[in-house]
Design a protein around this motif. Structure first.
Motif, short mmCIF file in Angstrom:
data_model
loop_
_atom_site.label_atom_id
_atom_site.label_comp_id
_atom_site.label_asym_id
_atom_site.label_seq_id
_atom_site.Cartn_x
_atom_site.Cartn_y
_atom_site.Cartn_z
N ALA A 196 0.82 -1.22 0.00
CA ALA A 196 0.00 0.00 0.00
C ALA A 196 0.85 1.26 0.00
O ALA A 196 0.52 2.24 -0.69
CB ALA A 196 -0.94 -0.01 1.21
N PRO A 206 -4.44 4.65 0.73
CA PRO A 206 -5.60 4.10 1.46
C PRO A 206 -6.40 3.09 0.65
O PRO A 206 -6.93 2.13 1.21
CB PRO A 206 -6.44 5.34 1.77
N ALA A 207 -6.48 3.27 -0.64
CA ALA A 207 -7.26 2.35 -1.47
C ALA A 207 -6.65 0.95 -1.47
O ALA A 207 -7.33 -0.07 -1.29
CB ALA A 207 -7.38 2.88 -2.89
N GLN A 208 -5.30 0.89 -1.70
CA GLN A 208 -4.64 -0.41 -1.69
C GLN A 208 -4.67 -1.04 -0.30
O GLN A 208 -4.81 -2.26 -0.14
CB GLN A 208 -3.19 -0.27 -2.17
N LEU A 209 -4.56 -0.19 0.73
CA LEU A 209 -4.61 -0.72 2.09
C LEU A 209 -5.99 -1.32 2.38
O LEU A 209 -6.12 -2.40 2.96
CB LEU A 209 -4.30 0.39 3.08
N GLU A 210 -7.04 -0.60 1.93
CA GLU A 210 -8.39 -1.11 2.14
C GLU A 210 -8.61 -2.41 1.36
O GLU A 210 -9.24 -3.35 1.86
CB GLU A 210 -9.41 -0.04 1.70
N ALA A 211 -8.09 -2.48 0.15
CA ALA A 211 -8.24 -3.70 -0.65
C ALA A 211 -7.51 -4.87 -0.01
O ALA A 211 -8.01 -6.01 0.03
CB ALA A 211 -7.71 -3.46 -2.07
N LEU A 217 -6.81 -5.23 3.22
CA LEU A 217 -7.54 -5.64 4.42
C LEU A 217 -8.81 -6.42 4.06
O LEU A 217 -9.20 -7.36 4.77
CB LEU A 217 -7.89 -4.40 5.25
N ALA A 218 -9.46 -6.03 2.98
CA ALA A 218 -10.64 -6.77 2.54
C ALA A 218 -10.27 -8.21 2.14
O ALA A 218 -11.01 -9.16 2.40
CB ALA A 218 -11.31 -6.04 1.38
N ARG A 228 -9.76 -10.12 5.23
CA ARG A 228 -11.05 -10.45 5.82
C ARG A 228 -11.71 -11.63 5.08
O ARG A 228 -12.28 -12.52 5.70
CB ARG A 228 -11.97 -9.23 5.76
#
Length: 417
Positions: free
Chosen positions: A243, A247-252, A254-255, A258
């Motif tokens: 990332a 933030p976008a890569q970090l959110e992806a 983490l998804a 999950r």
């Protein structure tokens, strides 16, 4: 007390019955040229009884000397003696107590029919002695001890009434036959109890096999946890690096973590459902197979492995056990590569023919430091999976560096549908 004495006599004379015949022990297969016979094996003991009965009937029926009476009665008496010596022998294998009753009724009649010999001669012929001893032996082998004792006592009484001078020698022979038959009965009963104990042991081993199967399920749990936790741990390390503050890569990332966590929880529930069920009912959810290899490969690539896959166009029609074992072997192999050779190149080769499924998973040396060594259960589980299906699995380092797993899983075409 009086009835307790009379009861064995009633059993011996008309109320009692013998035990069922034991399984055939001395048998021979019927030759092919006798294939029209209604049976395929010959009981040698029964065949010997029938042959001896036929011999006694022929020899006794043709004997005329020494019999009482003449004329029509003299012609009829030899056949009575022939039946007295042959019929009990023919029946003693299936109905020993009935055979003894016939012998006990007809043999004294044949003794009476013969003219009284001199005082130093026994009134019993050789066929009578052989027939009665064999029938008495069969009673001792197949009948209750009370019936055997009653038969012995009635024999002693009849011998004393017909020829008191022969009581000693007659009872000696009958006692030997009774004791020998009773010894055989005791040994057979002990063997039957031993077989029953072996059956109980087999049932206990079956229960132990259930426990071992649950142990395999526990190892299945290990495979699920080890693989997904390894992927999640590596993803957790790799996501912040990839990332780089985006933030976008970090959110992806983490998804993705999950999603892997939810998949791990779903498989854990599937396995634990079996462990919790006391009646052995299993979850009806389908087990993973080779149709889900793409998911494993995608997860492995997400952790930094470079996975090259070679496989047949279709893997449909595999037995479920083969598909599940192949999936778990590949899963464990990729997990080991993630743990011990991060960033390595992995060659996954899946081959199939009419006889079996072949798996080759080879990884080169890693480009990053290896993680902590595991408990060593993964390789054990893979070998047991292959062995359970009658296959083989070999695993070890390769000379150029890295590790290789080779498995062969037989395919039973009858269970492939």
């Amino acid at each position: 007390m009086f009835s307790a004495v009379l009861e064995p006599l009633r059993l011996a004379l008309y109320r009692g019955d013998a035990d069922p015949p034991p399984p055939r022990r001395l048998t021979v297969r019927v030759p092919r040229w006798l294939g029209l016979l209604p049976f395929r094996r010959i009981d040698l003991v029964q065949a010997g009884d029938l042959a001896l009965a036929a011999l006694f009937f022929v020899t006794t029926a043709s004997e005329r000397a020494g019999l009482r009476g003449g004329g029509a009665l003299g012609q009829f008496l030899p056949y009575v003696a022939a039946f007295a010596f042959s019929l009990p022998l023919a029946l003693r294998g299936r109905h020993p107590l009935v055979a003894w009753r016939i012998a006990a009724g007809l043999i004294p009649l044949t003794i009476w029919m013969r003219e009284r010999p001199s005082d130093d001669t026994l009134p019993y012929t050789a066929p009578a002695i052989i027939c009665y001893l064999l029938v008495t032996y069969a009673v001792a082998v197949r009948c209750d001890r009370r019936i055997t004792v009653a038969v012995w006592a009635l024999t002693a009484l009849a011998t004393w009434l017909f020829h008191p001078d022969s009581v000693a020698i007659a009872l000696t022979m009958v006692t030997i036959a009774v004791l020998f038959g009773y010894n055989v009965r005791v040994r057979r009963n002990a063997t039957a109890r031993l077989l029953a104990e072996e059956r109980r042991t087999q049932e206990a081993e079956g229960a132990q096999a259930v426990l071992e199967e649950r142990a395999r399920i526990a190892r299945e749990l290990h495979d699920v946890v080890a693989h997904h936790m390894s992927v999640i741990a590596i993803q957790a390390e790799a996501v912040p690096l990839r990332a780089a503050g985006d933030p976008a890569q970090l959110e992806a990332g983490l998804a993705e973590i999950r999603g892997l966590s939810l998949e791990a929880i779903a498989q854990l529930r599937q396995v634990l459902g079996v462990l919790r069920d006391q009646e052995g009912r299993t979850d009806t959810a389908p087990q993973p197979g080779l149709d889900r290899i793409d998911e494993l490969v995608a997860n492995a690539r997400a952790t930094g492995l470079s996975v090259l896959v070679k496989r047949p166009e279709s893997v449909d029609g595999l037995p479920p056990a083969v598909g599940l074992s192949a999936y778990r072997i590949i899963q464990e192999s990729l997990s080991n590569a993630m743990r011990h050779a991060p960033g390595a190149t992995v060659m996954l080769d899946i081959g199939r023919d009419d006889t079996g499924l072949r798996l080759h998973v080879t990884n080169g040396p890693g480009s990053s430091p290896a993680g902590e060594p595991g408990a060593g259960q993964g390789l054990v589980g893979m070998r047991e999976r292959a062995a359970l299906l009658g296959g083989t699995l070999a695993a070890g380092p390769v000379p150029v560096g890295g590790f290789q797993v080779t498995a062969t899983l037989p395919i039973d075409e009858r269970g492939a549908g």
